[in-house]
Design a protein around this motif. Sequence first.
Motif, PDB file in Angstrom:
ATOM      1  N   ALA D  98       0.821  -1.212   0.000  1.00 34.42           N
ATOM      2  CA  ALA D  98       0.000   0.000   0.000  1.00 34.42           C
ATOM      3  C   ALA D  98       0.850   1.255   0.000  1.00 34.42           C
ATOM      4  N   PHE D  99       1.688   1.376  -1.027  1.00 35.18           N
ATOM      5  CA  PHE D  99       2.381   2.649  -1.237  1.00 35.18           C
ATOM      6  C   PHE D  99       2.649   2.814  -2.726  1.00 35.18           C
ATOM      7  N   ALA D 100       3.034   3.996  -3.127  1.00 32.03           N
ATOM      8  CA  ALA D 100       3.040   4.372  -4.548  1.00 32.03           C
ATOM      9  C   ALA D 100       3.899   3.463  -5.417  1.00 32.03           C
ATOM     10  N   GLY D 101       3.502   3.326  -6.697  1.00 33.32           N
ATOM     11  CA  GLY D 101       4.291   2.563  -7.650  1.00 33.32           C
ATOM     12  C   GLY D 101       3.529   1.470  -8.379  1.00 33.32           C
ATOM     13  N   GLY D 102       2.289   1.220  -7.994  1.00 31.73           N
ATOM     14  CA  GLY D 102       1.455   0.253  -8.705  1.00 31.73           C
ATOM     15  C   GLY D 102       0.275   0.952  -9.341  1.00 31.73           C
ATOM     16  N   ILE D 103      -0.001   0.632 -10.610  1.00 32.35           N
ATOM     17  CA  ILE D 103      -1.075   1.315 -11.345  1.00 32.35           C
ATOM     18  C   ILE D 103      -1.846   0.297 -12.181  1.00 32.35           C
ATOM     19  N   PRO D 104      -3.183   0.324 -12.109  1.00 30.94           N
ATOM     20  CA  PRO D 104      -3.964  -0.574 -12.973  1.00 30.94           C
ATOM     21  C   PRO D 104      -3.754  -0.224 -14.445  1.00 30.94           C
ATOM     22  N   LEU D 105      -3.771  -1.226 -15.288  1.00 27.95           N
ATOM     23  CA  LEU D 105      -3.750  -1.025 -16.736  1.00 27.95           C
ATOM     24  C   LEU D 105      -5.185  -1.130 -17.223  1.00 27.95           C
TER      25      LEU D 105
END
Lengths: 136, 136, 136, 136
Positions: D98-105
Motif C-alpha cells: 500500500a504505497f506508490a508505484g502500482g497502477i492498474p492497466l
Amino acid sequence: MPTIHSIGLDDARRVIAAGEAEAGRQGQPMNIAVVDAGGNLVAHIRQDGAWLGSVDIAINKAFTARAFDVPTGDLAENAQPGQQFYGIQESNHGRVMAFAGGIPLTDDGEVVGAVGVSGGTGEQDQAVATAAAGAL
Amino acid sequence: MPTIHSIGLDDARRVIAAGEAEAGRQGQPMNIAVVDAGGNLVAHIRQDGAWLGSVDIAINKAFTARAFDVPTGDLAENAQPGQQFYGIQESNHGRVMAFAGGIPLTDDGEVVGAVGVSGGTGEQDQAVATAAAGAL
Amino acid sequence: MPTIHSIGLDDARRVIAAGEAEAGRQGQPMNIAVVDAGGNLVAHIRQDGAWLGSVDIAINKAFTARAFDVPTGDLAENAQPGQQFYGIQESNHGRVMAFAGGIPLTDDGEVVGAVGVSGGTGEQDQAVATAAAGAL
Amino acid sequence: MPTIHSIGLDDARRVIAAGEAEAGRQGQPMNIAVVDAGGNLVAHIRQDGAWLGSVDIAINKAFTARAFDVPTGDLAENAQPGQQFYGIQESNHGRVMAFAGGIPLTDDGEVVGAVGVSGGTGEQDQAVATAAAGAL
C-alpha cells in the motif's frame, strides 16, 4: 576481496529469447525465469496460455539451480525417499524445486546465474532450459 | 489484446449445486469451491458436517486444477517419488493439491475456471467434482 | 458438556443473499463470507466484478468477528497505534482484519458465527454486513 | 459466461519498455512487473543495479493494483492508522503493498492488468509506473 561474475538484464533477455524460440518449436507455452549469481530474479516471462501455477515454479527452479549450482533434474535423484537429500524441498521457504527444468548459467566454468522453465512435461521444460542456457 | 473467457458467480453456483446433489446421493458432506479463469475464488460452500480441514483443500484443489489445466488426480501420478513432478506440492506457497478432486471447467475446449471438492475419499471427491463440472 | 450453537449452510446462504441484495442496492459488487461458531468458513461468494484482493479480506473479516466476538470496525479503534490491541493484526497468521465489514452473527445473544464483507469503502462494507447479519 | 479482457505478453513487454525508458531518464534502476487481469505475473525485469528487495515489491505492487483496481498510492492514504483500511497490508498473505508505484492497466475503462514498479523513491516509482501504464 572476491570478485563475482553475474549475468545482467541483457544476458537474461538473450537467454529468455532462446528459450521462447525453443518453446515455439515445441508448440508448448512456457514460463521462463532467470536469476543472477545471487539467486535473485532478473527477468521472467509467461507466454500466452502458459500455466498460471508455473510462474512460481519457473522462478523457483532458477533459484534452485543457482542455490545448489546443479541442474534441478540432477537434484531430483538425490531428493527421492531414501536418498541423501530427501526432504530438501522443505528448506528455503518452499523455494527448492527438485525436478527437471532448472539449469545453472556458466561462464568459463563459473556459475553466473541460472534459468528455470516450467509449462510442459519435465522433458519439454528441460529442452527449453537447455536451449535457453546455451544462448548465454 | 487477448480475450479470456471465465465463469462468473451464476456459473459457479450452478456447478456447486450439481456437486451438492451428487454429495447428497453419496451421503457424504463435502466442501465445494469454484475458481475463475484467473485461479481466484468465486464461491465456496461447506455442507453441514463436512471436514473443517477440507475448506482449504477444496479451494486449493480448484486453484491447482486451473493453475495447471489438469485434473488434480492426474497430477497426483506425476507428483509421486521418482516421477517428473515430484515436489511440485512445495510450489505456489502450499496451494498445490496433487490428489483427486479438482477438475478444470471448460467451455468449447477452453479452460474457464475449475472446481475443487474435498470431504471424502479420493473417489468420492472425484465423483462429486465430475458431477459439478458437468453442470457448466 | 457444553452445547455449541452454530449456523449451518442454509443459514449462511440466507445471510449471504441478504448481503447480495444490499450490495445490489449500492451498485457495488462485493465478496461476502460466512464462518460458523468455530470460525471456520461455511460459504463465500464473489460477485462479478468485485475486487480479487477482497476474497481473502472478506473471509478474514468473518473470522476476526467471530475470533473476538466483536464487529471488526470496533476492533479497529483498539488496534490503532497507542491503543490496547495495537499489533493484534500480526497474530493468527495474518487473519486478523481490524477494519469495518465483519459482524458476529448472534442468536439469543449467543455468537453462532460471523459474516465478513469486502469490496467497497468501509461504510459500504459495513452496510452490507449489517444487512446480511440481519437476515439470520 | 462473462468475457474478460486481459493483457498478454506482448502488451506486458510494451509496458515494461516504456517504464525502462523513464527509469533511464531518471538514472535510477528499477524493478518493473506486469500482471494480467487475474492478478498473475506476466513479466518482470530488474534493471542492473536495482534493489534486490524490490523484486518482490514490484510484483506485489502490480498484484495490489489489480487486486483492488486502484493505484497503490491511493490505497496508501486509506491504509494509514485511523483510516478505513488500516491493516489491509496483513491480508492476502503479505502481497498487499500500500504505497506508490502500482497502477492498474485499463482498456476502454476496463482493468486488464496492472504494472508495479520499485527501486527508487515513491515519486520515482510512481513516475515510472505512470510512463509504463501509458504505453498500453
